[in-house]
Write an enzyme that holds these catalytic residues in place. Structure first.
Site, PDB file in Angstrom:
ATOM      1  N   ASP A 114     -14.042  11.935   1.127  1.00 57.33           N
ATOM      2  CA  ASP A 114     -13.726  13.018   0.197  1.00 57.33           C
ATOM      3  C   ASP A 114     -14.209  14.346   0.770  1.00 57.33           C
ATOM      4  O   ASP A 114     -15.085  14.384   1.649  1.00 57.33           O
ATOM      5  CB  ASP A 114     -14.357  12.766  -1.170  1.00 57.33           C
ATOM      6  CG  ASP A 114     -15.878  12.834  -1.129  1.00 57.33           C
ATOM      7  OD1 ASP A 114     -16.472  12.091  -0.322  1.00 57.33           O
ATOM      8  OD2 ASP A 114     -16.467  13.623  -1.885  1.00 57.33           O
ATOM      9  N   GLU A 180     -18.927  11.780  -2.176  1.00 57.54           N
ATOM     10  CA  GLU A 180     -20.150  12.437  -1.715  1.00 57.54           C
ATOM     11  C   GLU A 180     -20.187  13.906  -2.097  1.00 57.54           C
ATOM     12  O   GLU A 180     -21.219  14.436  -2.525  1.00 57.54           O
ATOM     13  CB  GLU A 180     -20.281  12.280  -0.197  1.00 57.54           C
ATOM     14  CG  GLU A 180     -21.664  12.617   0.356  1.00 57.54           C
ATOM     15  CD  GLU A 180     -21.853  14.088   0.681  1.00 57.54           C
ATOM     16  OE1 GLU A 180     -23.009  14.520   0.876  1.00 57.54           O
ATOM     17  OE2 GLU A 180     -20.840  14.819   0.741  1.00 57.54           O
TER      18      GLU A 180
END
Length: 475
Positions: A114, A180
């Site tokens: 991500d 994250e």
């Protein structure tokens, strides 16, 4: 926490005949163009784990990563997730595993797929989700943070298994997180749910930086983090600034006065109860720091002591957002309330809970003109310091120096990776290595994020050397 040249153990050298460095380098070089193209594909996917962005793109990111993992030679590949505390699903993580042979250790390779939102598109010199090569760098959101980490893991594994063939018996687990940049809200639950699946002897977190272009580094310390908001309120509702202004100050003015109390006159953090040290031996050149941080001419640096200690082993507080009417829509009224978000980086050894309490105590004690202050705590995470004498750390320093052709350095990082504390608590005996592909000009989280392509190639080779050395000599 100090920067120093690596002492390369002779038992790890190619002269011992145990590791064919040249063969590994050739294997990395032979597939590097393909690796770079795969990275460009990942950059093109705007997988953002924030609730305000399309979750379908995050799913597409995970599925594409899983496809590349299978291509690298893993048969056991899963896309897993856990629910957040509110019952909504967390980000999709890609997990793959190759079991260790008899007597061989297991290494877990971590990165995240991500990315941060692109921000203001007008600040980019190219499209954020179209990877573009310019002057030896690859530009695009996630090119450095952290999709290059994923591809470094996959390319190094492919090179090591190609060169070693049936002799490769190392256990390898891949853990590519999908949330994250959103604060890893389900990370601890994920570890507890999949504790056995993710168990390893060594964990490599490829989400950090190198000393500079051409000089590799092992990150040996990270600051912790707490954040939150505080609101200043002075009126029940907005009133006419001409009719009522004078006897009472508006909320943005009082918020500004409160913010000003957070630092001393020299710019050091003024909050009582925070720890910090000035014990970094090798300092960072001020001119280089100013250039890397794009500090304008004439702007005085804050704090005291070495620049390295101000970055690595002392607290640093920033105001990262303010809620108040925008200038373009401002009316002639006294604003009743204004809010700020703070981000406080913590020195190693600082308890995050104590730091959060200290910030709350400070803003409430320093409430200007009796204004009502409401404090709302946010995220918190521990600092990290690695055992530089461990076998895994010594192997990493050797591999980095061999790949770059210059001695690697140990360095601290001013940033935070809070989930590392979860890893150390869940797996207390594991040896954790924090590596990365970024450099001081990568501009992670900012416009024009980029990756130095030459250093990326070196990072792949360094990890392939680490895998080969662990396979041959274990721990």
């Amino acid at each position: 926490m100090t920067s120093m040249n690596a002492e390369i153990p002779q038992t790890f050298s190619n002269r011992a005949g145990t590791i064919n460095v040249d063969a590994l380098k050739s294997a990395v070089d032979a597939t590097f163009d393909h690796t770079l193209e795969r990275l460009k594909t990942l950059v093109s996917i705007p997988g953002i784990a924030w609730p305000s962005f399309d979750p379908a793109e995050l799913e597409r990111s995970a599925e594409t990563v899983a496809e590349f993992v299978r291509e690298a030679g893993f048969a056991d590949v899963q896309i897993l997730r856990c629910n957040k505390t509110d019952g909504t699903p967390g980000g999709p993580a890609v997990v793959a595993r190759r079991l260790a042979g008899p007597g061989k250790p297991t290494i877990l390779l971590y990165a995240h797929h991500d990315v941060q939102p692109p921000g203001d598109s007008t600040l980019w010199n190219s499209e954020p989700f179209v990877a573009e090569e310019r002057d030896g760098r690859l530009y695009g959101r996630g090119a450095a943070d952290d999709k290059a980490g994923i591809m470094a893991h996959l390319a190094s594994y492919a090179a090591a298994t190609q060169v070693l063939g049936d002799e490769f018996g190392l256990g390898v687990t891949l853990f590519f997180e999908g949330e994250e940049e959103a604060g890893s809200p389900t990370f601890r639950t994920f570890l507890e749910t999949h504790r056995e699946l993710l168990a390893a002897d060594v964990i490599v977190v490829a989400d950090s930086s190198n000393w500079k272009v051409g000089v590799p580094a092992l990150t040996t310390s990270l600051r912790g983090l707490v954040d939150g908001t505080f609101e200043v309120r002075v009126l029940d509702h907005a009133v006419h600034s001409g009719m009522f202004g004078g006897p009472v100050l508006d909320a943005p003015t009082l918020l500004s006065r409160l913010i000003a109390t957070l630092h001393n006159d020299d710019g050091s953090v003024a909050i009582e109860g925070l720890v910090g040290k000035d014990d970094v031996v090798e300092d960072i050149d001020e001119e280089q720091y100013r250039a890397d941080a794009s500090v304008l001419d004439g702007v005085r640096l804050a704090g005291s002591g070495s620049i390295a200690s101000r970055l690595w082993t002392k607290p640093a507080l920033s105001i990262i957002g303010i809620d108040a009417p925008a200038v373009d829509v401002a009316s002639n009224t006294l604003i009743p309330a204004a809010r700020a978000k703070f981000s406080l980086r913590l020195a190693p050894g600082q308890d995050p809970d104590a730091a959060m309490d200290a910030v709350e105590e400070h803003v409430k004690t320093h409430a200007p003109f009796g204004a009502k202050v409401t404090f709302t705590p946010g995220e918190r995470g521990n600092a990290f310091a690695t055992d530089t004498a461990s076998t895994a750390a010594r192997i990493a320093m050797w591999a980095l120096g061999e790949a770059w052709g210059v001695p690697a350095v140990e360095m601290g990082i001013g940033g935070s990776i809070p989930f590392i504390a979860d890893l150390t608590e869940t797996y207390p005996e594991v040896q954790i290595l924090v590596t990365g592909v970024e450099d001081p000009d990568s501009r992670a989280h900012s416009a024009n994020e980029s990756l130095h392509i030459g250093d990326f190639r070196n990072a792949v080779l360094a990890e392939a050397l680490m895998l080969a050395r662990l396979n041959v000599g274990g721990l």
